[in-house]
Design an enzyme around this catalytic site. Structure first.
Site, PDB file in Angstrom:
ATOM      1  N   SER A 114      -0.991  41.911  29.902  1.00  0.00           N
ATOM      2  CA  SER A 114      -0.295  40.647  29.645  1.00  0.00           C
ATOM      3  C   SER A 114       0.744  40.266  30.681  1.00  0.00           C
ATOM      4  O   SER A 114       1.307  39.157  30.590  1.00  0.00           O
ATOM      5  CB  SER A 114       0.341  40.681  28.256  1.00  0.00           C
ATOM      6  OG  SER A 114      -0.658  40.574  27.263  1.00  0.00           O
ATOM      7  N   TYR A 148       3.251  36.006  18.842  1.00  0.00           N
ATOM      8  CA  TYR A 148       2.512  36.286  20.072  1.00  0.00           C
ATOM      9  C   TYR A 148       1.020  36.055  19.856  1.00  0.00           C
ATOM     10  O   TYR A 148       0.423  36.598  18.925  1.00  0.00           O
ATOM     11  CB  TYR A 148       2.759  37.733  20.469  1.00  0.00           C
ATOM     12  CG  TYR A 148       2.353  38.101  21.866  1.00  0.00           C
ATOM     13  CD1 TYR A 148       3.218  37.888  22.933  1.00  0.00           C
ATOM     14  CD2 TYR A 148       1.123  38.690  22.134  1.00  0.00           C
ATOM     15  CE1 TYR A 148       2.874  38.256  24.222  1.00  0.00           C
ATOM     16  CE2 TYR A 148       0.766  39.057  23.413  1.00  0.00           C
ATOM     17  CZ  TYR A 148       1.641  38.840  24.455  1.00  0.00           C
ATOM     18  OH  TYR A 148       1.301  39.202  25.731  1.00  0.00           O
ATOM     19  N   SER A 149       0.415  35.258  20.719  1.00  0.00           N
ATOM     20  CA  SER A 149      -1.015  34.973  20.609  1.00  0.00           C
ATOM     21  C   SER A 149      -1.614  34.790  21.995  1.00  0.00           C
ATOM     22  O   SER A 149      -1.225  33.886  22.741  1.00  0.00           O
ATOM     23  CB  SER A 149      -1.261  33.704  19.780  1.00  0.00           C
ATOM     24  OG  SER A 149      -2.638  33.360  19.786  1.00  0.00           O
ATOM     25  N   ASN A 150      -2.562  35.649  22.342  1.00  0.00           N
ATOM     26  CA  ASN A 150      -3.250  35.526  23.625  1.00  0.00           C
ATOM     27  C   ASN A 150      -3.959  34.183  23.761  1.00  0.00           C
ATOM     28  O   ASN A 150      -4.141  33.685  24.878  1.00  0.00           O
ATOM     29  CB  ASN A 150      -4.271  36.666  23.774  1.00  0.00           C
ATOM     30  CG  ASN A 150      -3.600  37.996  24.047  1.00  0.00           C
ATOM     31  OD1 ASN A 150      -2.996  38.211  25.087  1.00  0.00           O
ATOM     32  ND2 ASN A 150      -3.709  38.915  23.097  1.00  0.00           N
ATOM     33  N   GLY A 171       2.500  44.657  29.642  1.00  0.00           N
ATOM     34  CA  GLY A 171       1.126  44.414  29.241  1.00  0.00           C
ATOM     35  C   GLY A 171       0.408  45.664  28.779  1.00  0.00           C
ATOM     36  O   GLY A 171       0.687  46.767  29.251  1.00  0.00           O
TER      37      GLY A 171
END
Length: 356
Positions: free
Chosen positions: A72, A168-170, A311
């Site tokens: 990330s 949190y969201s990819n 990440g």
């Protein structure tokens, strides 16, 4: 080197048992196959560290400052490109996602007309996560188009009303990557390479091409377990497309130090107005951390904060950042810690490096 020649002024040997080395050694004792770190002081001098083994099967040494998958941390690169486009007048942070991706973001409680670009970058959109629907068994071999990832996420209902909370969201960053491609008319990987990697001379950083499962330069093997108690499995070679704009890139600790240093300490990547936007944060509930636009601040035990991201991707975890005084540190380990103690251990080494 010829007799009497001097070593490069930007590098110096690290004491074998200074506090950072001790911290990496502790991570290995606690179960990490390998741990690597790079620390740059405010004068630009760099120390690199390694501990453990780079290959559990052969016992090979850990390559110093070896390449790893940075997960990330990719989000910060993506956010930089979006903010560059903001500075160029091509993207508006307060515009809706539908302005750039009309009709794409629709689902139960989800409407792209009501979600802004800022909310994507700051994880306040309420758009659900997709990665929980992708199994570890799929990661090594399955290729995902970015739209596939969005479609997976939109099968779920909204987590909350846009702007009301942080989560949190990819998926947010996959959509940000799609906005970059729509606005520039170029592939995301090319824009990150041209606008960031080449611009500040990151020699060991790249966005893997579709189908590229390897890591180009010397690297420690990456290992993964799906749950506590299982044996580690080699996950070095995998298709990183499930990360894309949210987590696909490969780099080194020293390149990440250079990236965050140039991002926060100069105008090379972003003008002051955009850097200010990036550092405008919201609190992350239940923690002392704050999240800006692709950038996190974390408190230091010695006072103040540092800025970075971090990440995780199967096989590797990276943590680090830079202080306002210009000191930078990044730490990588070759498996994702499963227990809280392991997670805190990596964070502690970063704190030690930035405070010592």
């Amino acid at each position: 080197m010829a007799a009497g020649a001097l070593a490069p002024p930007t590098a110096f040997a690290a004491p074998k048992q200074d506090t950072v080395q001790q911290g990496l050694n502790a991570l290995v004792r606690e179960g990490q196959p390998a741990a690597l770190a790079s620390v740059k002081d405010s004068e630009g001098r760099t120390r690199t560290y390694v501990a453990g083994v780079g290959n559990l099967a052969t016992g090979a040494k850990v390559p110093r400052d070896g390449q790893v998958r940075i997960g990330s941390n990719t989000k910060t690169f993506t956010a930089v490109v979006v903010l560059q486009l903001v500075g160029e007048g091509k993207v508006d942070l307060e515009a809706s996602v539908d302005t750039y991706l009309p009709g794409l973001v629709r689902g139960e409680g989800i409407d792209g007309n009501r979600i802004t670009v800022r909310q994507l970058l700051q994880h306040t959109s309420g758009i659900p996560e997709y990665s929980e629907d992708i199994s570890d068994e799929e990661l090594p071999y399955r290729y995902f188009e970015p739209r596939d990832l969005v479609d997976i996420a939109l099968k779920h209902k909204a987590e909350f009303e846009p702007g009301k909370k942080w989560s949190y969201s990819n998926t947010n960053y996959v959509l940000a990557g799609l906005i970059i491609q729509k606005v520039t008319g170029r592939p995301l990987a090319e824009e990150i390479d041209r606008r960031v990697i080449k611009k500040i001379g990151l020699r060991h950083t790249y966005f893997p091409a579709p189908g590229d499962k390897s890591i180009r330069e010397p690297h420690p093997r990456g290992y993964h377990r799906t749950k506590a108690g299982e044996p580690l499995r080699d996950f070095t070679e995998l298709d990183p497309s499930a990360g894309w704009a949210a987590g696909q890139m490969i780099s080194t600790n020293s390149d990440l130090n250079r990236f965050f240093g140039k991002l926060l300490g100069s105008d090379l990547l972003l003008a002051e107005a955009q850097r200010t936007q990036m550092r405008t944060t919201v609190p992350i509930e239940g923690t002392q951390f704050h999240y800006g636009l692709g950038l996190m601040s974390r408190p230091l035990s010695c006072g103040g904060v540092y800025w970075g991201h971090g990440g995780d991707i199967a096989g590797y975890e990276t943590r680090g950042g830079v202080t306002d005084a210009g000191r930078a540190a990044n730490v990588a380990v070759t498996s994702i810690p499963m227990e809280k103690a392991g997670i805190n251990g990596v964070q502690k080494v970063v704190d030690t490096a930035l405070c010592s």
